[in-house]
Write a protein that holds these residues in place. Structure first.
Motif, PDB file in Angstrom:
ATOM      1  N   ILE A   3       0.847  -1.203   0.000  1.00  0.00           N
ATOM      2  CA  ILE A   3       0.000   0.000   0.000  1.00  0.00           C
ATOM      3  C   ILE A   3       0.881   1.251   0.000  1.00  0.00           C
ATOM      4  O   ILE A   3       0.666   2.186  -0.782  1.00  0.00           O
ATOM      5  N   ASN A   4       1.912   1.227   0.836  1.00  0.00           N
ATOM      6  CA  ASN A   4       2.775   2.420   0.940  1.00  0.00           C
ATOM      7  C   ASN A   4       3.563   2.707  -0.338  1.00  0.00           C
ATOM      8  O   ASN A   4       4.053   3.821  -0.522  1.00  0.00           O
ATOM      9  N   ILE A   5       3.639   1.721  -1.209  1.00  0.00           N
ATOM     10  CA  ILE A   5       4.338   1.927  -2.481  1.00  0.00           C
ATOM     11  C   ILE A   5       3.664   3.053  -3.281  1.00  0.00           C
ATOM     12  O   ILE A   5       4.285   3.702  -4.124  1.00  0.00           O
ATOM     13  N   LEU A   6       2.400   3.319  -2.945  1.00  0.00           N
ATOM     14  CA  LEU A   6       1.675   4.401  -3.632  1.00  0.00           C
ATOM     15  C   LEU A   6       2.246   5.776  -3.300  1.00  0.00           C
ATOM     16  O   LEU A   6       1.983   6.747  -3.994  1.00  0.00           O
ATOM     17  N   ASN A   7       3.033   5.853  -2.216  1.00  0.00           N
ATOM     18  CA  ASN A   7       3.663   7.134  -1.861  1.00  0.00           C
ATOM     19  C   ASN A   7       4.517   7.658  -3.022  1.00  0.00           C
ATOM     20  O   ASN A   7       4.642   8.870  -3.206  1.00  0.00           O
ATOM     21  N   ILE A   8       5.050   6.730  -3.797  1.00  0.00           N
ATOM     22  CA  ILE A   8       5.885   7.124  -4.950  1.00  0.00           C
ATOM     23  C   ILE A   8       5.081   8.023  -5.897  1.00  0.00           C
ATOM     24  O   ILE A   8       5.615   8.931  -6.512  1.00  0.00           O
ATOM     25  N   GLU A   9       3.777   7.726  -5.998  1.00  0.00           N
ATOM     26  CA  GLU A   9       2.916   8.532  -6.884  1.00  0.00           C
ATOM     27  C   GLU A   9       2.365   9.750  -6.160  1.00  0.00           C
ATOM     28  O   GLU A   9       1.471  10.431  -6.655  1.00  0.00           O
ATOM     29  N   GLY A  10       2.863  10.000  -4.954  1.00  0.00           N
ATOM     30  CA  GLY A  10       2.409  11.174  -4.207  1.00  0.00           C
ATOM     31  C   GLY A  10       1.113  10.945  -3.447  1.00  0.00           C
ATOM     32  O   GLY A  10       0.466  11.895  -3.007  1.00  0.00           O
ATOM     33  N   ILE A  11       0.736   9.666  -3.292  1.00  0.00           N
ATOM     34  CA  ILE A  11      -0.525   9.378  -2.590  1.00  0.00           C
ATOM     35  C   ILE A  11      -0.267   9.206  -1.096  1.00  0.00           C
ATOM     36  O   ILE A  11       0.652   8.488  -0.691  1.00  0.00           O
ATOM     37  N   ASP A  12      -1.090   9.868  -0.305  1.00  0.00           N
ATOM     38  CA  ASP A  12      -0.999   9.776   1.146  1.00  0.00           C
ATOM     39  C   ASP A  12      -1.684   8.477   1.590  1.00  0.00           C
ATOM     40  O   ASP A  12      -2.872   8.283   1.327  1.00  0.00           O
ATOM     41  N   THR A  13      -0.947   7.600   2.255  1.00  0.00           N
ATOM     42  CA  THR A  13      -1.511   6.295   2.631  1.00  0.00           C
ATOM     43  C   THR A  13      -1.743   6.169   4.142  1.00  0.00           C
ATOM     44  O   THR A  13      -1.861   5.063   4.665  1.00  0.00           O
ATOM     45  N   GLN A  14      -1.822   7.309   4.795  1.00  0.00           N
ATOM     46  CA  GLN A  14      -2.001   7.261   6.257  1.00  0.00           C
ATOM     47  C   GLN A  14      -3.312   6.614   6.686  1.00  0.00           C
ATOM     48  O   GLN A  14      -3.433   6.126   7.812  1.00  0.00           O
ATOM     49  N   GLY A  15      -4.285   6.600   5.789  1.00  0.00           N
ATOM     50  CA  GLY A  15      -5.579   6.004   6.130  1.00  0.00           C
ATOM     51  C   GLY A  15      -5.587   4.482   6.026  1.00  0.00           C
ATOM     52  O   GLY A  15      -6.615   3.844   6.297  1.00  0.00           O
ATOM     53  N   ALA A  16      -4.455   3.878   5.658  1.00  0.00           N
ATOM     54  CA  ALA A  16      -4.436   2.424   5.419  1.00  0.00           C
ATOM     55  C   ALA A  16      -4.824   1.593   6.648  1.00  0.00           C
ATOM     56  O   ALA A  16      -5.668   0.696   6.530  1.00  0.00           O
ATOM     57  N   PRO A  17      -4.258   1.858   7.846  1.00  0.00           N
ATOM     58  CA  PRO A  17      -4.617   1.009   8.993  1.00  0.00           C
ATOM     59  C   PRO A  17      -6.122   0.975   9.267  1.00  0.00           C
ATOM     60  O   PRO A  17      -6.692  -0.083   9.537  1.00  0.00           O
ATOM     61  N   LYS A  18      -6.774   2.125   9.141  1.00  0.00           N
ATOM     62  CA  LYS A  18      -8.218   2.180   9.401  1.00  0.00           C
ATOM     63  C   LYS A  18      -8.970   1.298   8.386  1.00  0.00           C
ATOM     64  O   LYS A  18      -9.873   0.545   8.757  1.00  0.00           O
ATOM     65  N   LEU A  19      -8.562   1.394   7.125  1.00  0.00           N
ATOM     66  CA  LEU A  19      -9.227   0.586   6.099  1.00  0.00           C
ATOM     67  C   LEU A  19      -8.937  -0.907   6.294  1.00  0.00           C
ATOM     68  O   LEU A  19      -9.817  -1.755   6.126  1.00  0.00           O
TER      69      LEU A  19
END
Ligand SMILES: Nc1ncnc2c1ncn2[C@@H]1O[C@H](COP(=O)(O)OP(=O)(O)OP(=O)(O)O)[C@@H](O)[C@H]1O
Ligand SMILES: [Mg+2]
Length: 222
Positions: free
Chosen positions: A100-116
């Motif tokens: 999921i965090n690999i999306l950071n490369i595209e500038g996507i904020d993945t902080q919401g991942a644990p909740k999901l």
């Protein structure tokens, strides 16, 4: 709103799809049914801007996709569209959270991942490698990865294709719940799942020219 306007797509001079007018309203969920080869994946790829129509136009919230450059279309997809691929497209050797965090490369904020991950019941698998997960768990990771950027549009290509009915039904329920307030278009072959969607679109009927618009809310068939 996603508008499909007289769209055709040809591959090697053969017309794969030919849709007249089709509209997907904002914040509604749609189930796409249809025989193999009738153009379901092609339609999702056209909406996502992964491929361009041969003729016609795809208009998303008033924006004509064909008028954007490929770069602008890619930016639009990254920001606004969550795409759940049938084969997941996860990296087997990496952990759930790293996929999921690999999306950071595209500038996507993945902080919401644990909740999901929690909502989908797989937070305890956060650090497990994908290769050690079951099919249903991988599908949930693919859903979290698509949803983490809070996309306005979610495209899901046979999200239950590899799952038995009970698990597939559970995944669909979770996907529809997590997609509240967004536009969800999901391809599935299983008519038993239609009750979870606002609309069902039968691509066979559209492709054969019997109908070119969607059903009334809540009905099972087009
Ligand atoms: N990249 C491609 N090159 C050539 N032909 C293609 C390509 N992609 C799709 N097609 C053709 O377009 C038609 C529609 O394919 P598509 O994958 O959209 O069908 P589908 O409804 O998703 O089928 P399935 O249920 O088997 O996934 C098929 O006849 C297919 O062979
Ligand atoms: Mg397909």
């Amino acid at each position: 709103m996603i508008e499909i306007k007289n769209v055709t797509k040809e591959f090697q001079n053969e017309t794969a799809i030919d849709y007249k007018d089709m509209v997907f309203e904002n914040s509604k969920s749609y189930m796409l049914l249809g025989a193999s080869g009738c153009g379901k994946s092609t339609l999702l790829n056209l909406i996502a801007g992964i491929m361009a129509p041969t003729t016609g136009s795809i208009v998303i919230d008033g924006k004509r996709m064909e008028e954007l450059s490929q770069r602008e279309r890619d930016k639009f997809r990254i920001e606004k569209i969550g795409y759940i691929f049938q084969d997941f497209k996860l990296i087997e050797e990496m952990s759930v959270i790293d996929n999921i965090n690999i999306l950071n490369i595209e500038g996507i904020d993945t902080q919401g991942a644990p909740k999901l991950l929690e909502e989908l019941g797989i937070l305890d698998k956060k650090n497990a490698k994908i290769k050690h997960l079951s099919g249903g768990q991988k599908q949930r990771v693919a859903i979290v990865r698509a949803l983490v950027k809070s996309p306005e549009i979610i495209l899901a290509d046979e999200p239950t294709g590899n799952l038995n009915f009970a698990i597939g039904e559970q995944v669909i329920k979770e996907l529809v719940k997590a997609s509240q307030g967004k536009t969800l278009i999901a391809v599935t072959h299983d008519e038993r799942l239609s009750k979870y969607f606002d609309f069902v679109i039968d691509m066979n009927e559209i492709t054969s020219g019997k109908r070119d618009v969607v059903s009334e809310e809540g009905t099972k068939k087009c």
